[in-house]
Design a protein around this motif. Structure first.
Motif, mmCIF file in Angstrom:
data_model
loop_
_atom_site.group_PDB
_atom_site.id
_atom_site.type_symbol
_atom_site.label_atom_id
_atom_site.label_comp_id
_atom_site.label_asym_id
_atom_site.label_seq_id
_atom_site.Cartn_x
_atom_site.Cartn_y
_atom_site.Cartn_z
ATOM 1 N N ASP A 286 -0.773 0.125 9.353
ATOM 2 C CA ASP A 286 0.400 -0.681 9.121
ATOM 3 C C ASP A 286 -0.042 -1.433 7.499
ATOM 4 O OD1 ASP A 286 2.093 -2.880 8.862
ATOM 5 O OD2 ASP A 286 2.332 -3.045 10.936
ATOM 6 N N LEU A 287 0.792 -1.017 6.608
ATOM 7 C CA LEU A 287 0.520 -1.605 5.116
ATOM 8 C C LEU A 287 1.407 -2.976 5.076
ATOM 9 C CD1 LEU A 287 0.917 1.753 3.357
ATOM 10 C CD2 LEU A 287 -1.184 0.766 4.395
ATOM 11 N N GLN B 138 -6.526 -5.796 1.232
ATOM 12 C CA GLN B 138 -6.397 -4.879 0.086
ATOM 13 C C GLN B 138 -5.292 -4.760 -0.430
ATOM 14 O OE1 GLN B 138 -7.504 -3.488 -2.955
ATOM 15 N NE2 GLN B 138 -9.557 -2.578 -1.936
ATOM 16 N N SER B 139 -4.840 -4.358 -1.495
ATOM 17 C CA SER B 139 -3.654 -3.940 -1.819
ATOM 18 C C SER B 139 -3.366 -2.578 -1.161
ATOM 19 C CB SER B 139 -3.486 -3.781 -3.297
ATOM 20 O OG SER B 139 -2.395 -3.084 -3.620
ATOM 21 N N PHE B 140 -1.916 -2.273 -0.707
ATOM 22 C CA PHE B 140 -1.637 -1.118 -0.021
ATOM 23 C C PHE B 140 -1.606 0.026 -1.185
ATOM 24 C CE2 PHE B 140 2.404 -3.188 0.530
ATOM 25 C CZ PHE B 140 3.171 -2.706 -0.851
ATOM 26 N N LEU B 141 -1.724 -0.469 -2.484
ATOM 27 C CA LEU B 141 -1.780 0.533 -3.753
ATOM 28 C C LEU B 141 -3.125 1.203 -3.918
ATOM 29 C CD1 LEU B 141 0.877 -1.169 -6.325
ATOM 30 C CD2 LEU B 141 1.259 0.504 -4.419
ATOM 31 N N GLU C 25 -3.751 -5.850 4.230
ATOM 32 C CA GLU C 25 -2.776 -6.938 3.879
ATOM 33 C C GLU C 25 -3.799 -7.696 2.920
ATOM 34 O OE1 GLU C 25 -0.849 -10.028 3.212
ATOM 35 O OE2 GLU C 25 -0.122 -8.363 4.578
ATOM 36 N N LEU C 26 -3.075 -8.038 2.007
ATOM 37 C CA LEU C 26 -3.590 -8.595 0.592
ATOM 38 C C LEU C 26 -3.826 -10.210 0.904
ATOM 39 C CD1 LEU C 26 -4.292 -7.859 -2.256
ATOM 40 C CD2 LEU C 26 -2.034 -8.680 -2.912
ATOM 41 N N ILE D 246 6.659 -2.397 6.338
ATOM 42 C CA ILE D 246 8.039 -2.802 6.773
ATOM 43 C C ILE D 246 8.251 -3.917 5.585
ATOM 44 C CG2 ILE D 246 9.081 -4.497 8.420
ATOM 45 C CD1 ILE D 246 7.159 -3.511 10.300
ATOM 46 N N ASP D 247 9.336 -3.673 4.980
ATOM 47 C CA ASP D 247 10.075 -4.804 3.948
ATOM 48 C C ASP D 247 9.120 -4.924 2.772
ATOM 49 O OD1 ASP D 247 12.252 -6.020 3.255
ATOM 50 O OD2 ASP D 247 11.497 -7.956 4.305
ATOM 51 N N ALA D 248 8.380 -4.231 2.295
ATOM 52 C CA ALA D 248 7.327 -4.894 1.315
ATOM 53 C C ALA D 248 7.290 -3.571 0.083
ATOM 54 C CB ALA D 248 5.835 -4.916 1.870
ATOM 55 N N ALA D 249 7.248 -2.278 0.297
ATOM 56 C CA ALA D 249 6.823 -1.332 -0.902
ATOM 57 C C ALA D 249 7.809 -1.443 -1.763
ATOM 58 C CB ALA D 249 7.065 0.023 0.052
ATOM 59 N N TYR D 250 9.147 -2.178 -1.802
ATOM 60 C CA TYR D 250 9.932 -2.079 -3.211
ATOM 61 C C TYR D 250 9.442 -3.010 -4.111
ATOM 62 C CZ TYR D 250 11.746 -5.906 -0.135
ATOM 63 O OH TYR D 250 12.208 -7.171 0.607
ATOM 64 N N HIS D 251 8.296 -3.605 -3.986
ATOM 65 C CA HIS D 251 7.619 -4.653 -4.776
ATOM 66 C C HIS D 251 6.865 -3.960 -5.600
ATOM 67 C CE1 HIS D 251 9.189 -8.395 -2.997
ATOM 68 N NE2 HIS D 251 8.639 -8.014 -1.960
ATOM 69 N N SER D 252 6.506 -2.578 -5.379
ATOM 70 C CA SER D 252 5.532 -1.876 -6.133
ATOM 71 C C SER D 252 6.164 -0.462 -6.635
ATOM 72 C CB SER D 252 4.538 -1.359 -5.195
ATOM 73 O OG SER D 252 5.016 -0.424 -4.109
#
Length: 275
Positions: free
Chosen positions: A69-70, A116-119, A94-95, A136-142
């Motif tokens: 889960d990222l 950690q960053s999921f990147l 989780e960052l 969930i609801d987070a990848a679009y920030h990257s």
């Protein structure tokens, strides 16, 4: 444009934190996404669970899967995977250190949570690969390329990936330079880089270039963007408005969601694919 400048200055300082209590979730391991809303949805935690379920169903999550889960936020999704899908082999990334500490305290049985960053998943020493990776609801920030390169590196052969992203509709091609500049400000206020967004065709081609197949892109704009904006409007009518930074962020998020949905230039999409 003044409200956009105010958002940019204040919103980005707290871009990952959210006060779930102000949205109606008082749990110690609370939800922190926009939610998926339909006519029968009344409560924020319910909408958040529904958004998670949409993603889990898209990748056919089962109890036997080894799951990563990222950007798990405050940890509600981890409990959801355990209780509703009976997944036992779960790790999370989780960052925010405060979230990691809280999850370690309240979910001691969780195999691992990595701050950690999921990147940067290649820097985490996972014991084995994962059958499913969800964000969930987070990848679009990257940057999508960075996200796919990172997430793909920890997936097993035939592993499944599910995440949410923002995508240009056909209307984007008809905008003039001033209108596109306006969207650059709008998205930057929400920590989204305009240059990272793509049309559906380019989005599929990008996934294919990272050797993903069985790609499905589903438009959730109405259920997510309009849904969250309508829910916030209801909250305002039911309770007095607060003026702290947490409330400001939520209010501006709702305003942005309403504008994006009304204009239809940016779509909120769910993406699922197999390695």
């Amino acid at each position: 444009m003044k409200w956009l400048q105010t958002v940019q200055q204040q919103f980005l300082q707290h871009k990952y934190a959210i006060n779930a209590k102000q949205l109606g979730d008082n749990a110690e391991l609370a939800w922190s996404n926009l939610g998926y809303w339909n006519d029968a949805t009344s409560f924020y935690p319910e909408a958040c669970r529904q958004l998670a379920d949409q993603l889990a169903q898209a990748v056919h999550l089962t109890s036997k899967d080894r799951l990563l889960d990222l950007g798990c936020g405050q940890g509600a999704s981890l409990v959801h995977w355990q209780q509703q899908y009976h997944v036992q082999n779960i790790e999370a990334v989780e960052l925010q250190s405060s979230c990691v500490i809280q999850i370690q305290k309240l979910l001691p049985e969780l195999p691992a949570i990595h701050q950690q960053s999921f990147l940067n998943l290649k820097q985490v020493q996972f014991q084995t690969g994962f059958d499913v990776v969800l964000c969930i609801d987070a990848a679009y920030h990257s940057n999508l390329n960075l996200f796919l390169d990172s997430a793909g590196s920890v997936l097993n052969s035939k592993g499944r990936l599910g995440f949410h992203y923002l995508m240009w509709s056909e209307k984007w091609l008809d905008l003039n330079s001033f209108q596109k500049k306006k969207y650059q400000w709008l998205l930057k206020a929400a920590d989204v880089n305009l240059n990272h967004l793509m049309t559906e065709l380019v989005l599929k081609q990008t996934l294919q270039s990272y050797e993903f197949a069985e790609i499905e892109i589903r438009d959730l704009s109405k259920g997510v963007l309009q849904g969250f904006a309508n829910y916030f409007h209801t909250l305002q009518q039911l309770s007095p408005q607060t003026t702290d930074l947490d409330a400001f962020k939520i209010r501006m998020t709702a305003k942005l969601c309403r504008k994006l949905y009304a204009e239809g230039v940016v779509k909120y999409v769910q993406i699922s694919a197999k390695k």
